[in-house]
Design a protein around this motif. Sequence first.
Motif: not given
Length: 207
Positions: A104-126
């Motif tokens: 959807m990002m590529e379709q509606f607002c391409a070429d902008i910086p994107i930060a991918i963020c994984g939350n809950k690293a303190d209980i990250k599943a194995d």
Amino acid sequence: MDVPYKCIIMGDAKCGKTTFLRRHQFAEFKKEYVPTDRFETNVDTLIFKTTRGPIRFDVWDWGKEDKELERYPVDFYKDSRCAILMFDLAAADAFDTFPNYAVMMEQFCADIPIAICGNKADIKADFEFELKPETFLGCGTDPEDRIYSEISVKTNSNINGPFLYLARSLFKDFKLEFVKLPPLMLPPPVSLASALAKIQVVDRKHV
């Protein structure tokens, strides 16, 4: 700080988007889940002081599901300058729907910086994601390619990471750093009696 940068934040319900923003705004963490109201847009303003001067993000968080975002894309995506895509590191299937947001990002607002963020690293599943987020969208090891970061809103770990990447991208300066504000220096306490005595002395001088 010339103009604010509109930043949209996306991700599945309960991945921690609103809690992430509250941690930045109020330095607090609340355990109870409070969903963003459906069909409502929250805009939170965050200002960071950097080695290049202050930068302001107006972060848009929309209480809509994936299919509804596809139906009403314009208001949310329009004029976006950057984005944060968040997922839950503690959920085995959390990354399954994640690529849909990128489409959807590529379709509606391409070429902008994107930060991918994984939350809950303190209980990250194995377990291993079939599509590893660190290689998603061609992430590399150079600073300008480090679009993926793992954070924990609960423990306050690395929560500046996504915004630091976006600030560096927007300023086109990958040596940029956030600057801590100096501690607030308050004047020494003054007793009421002392203050009144000083006022009386001044009044006598003007008599």
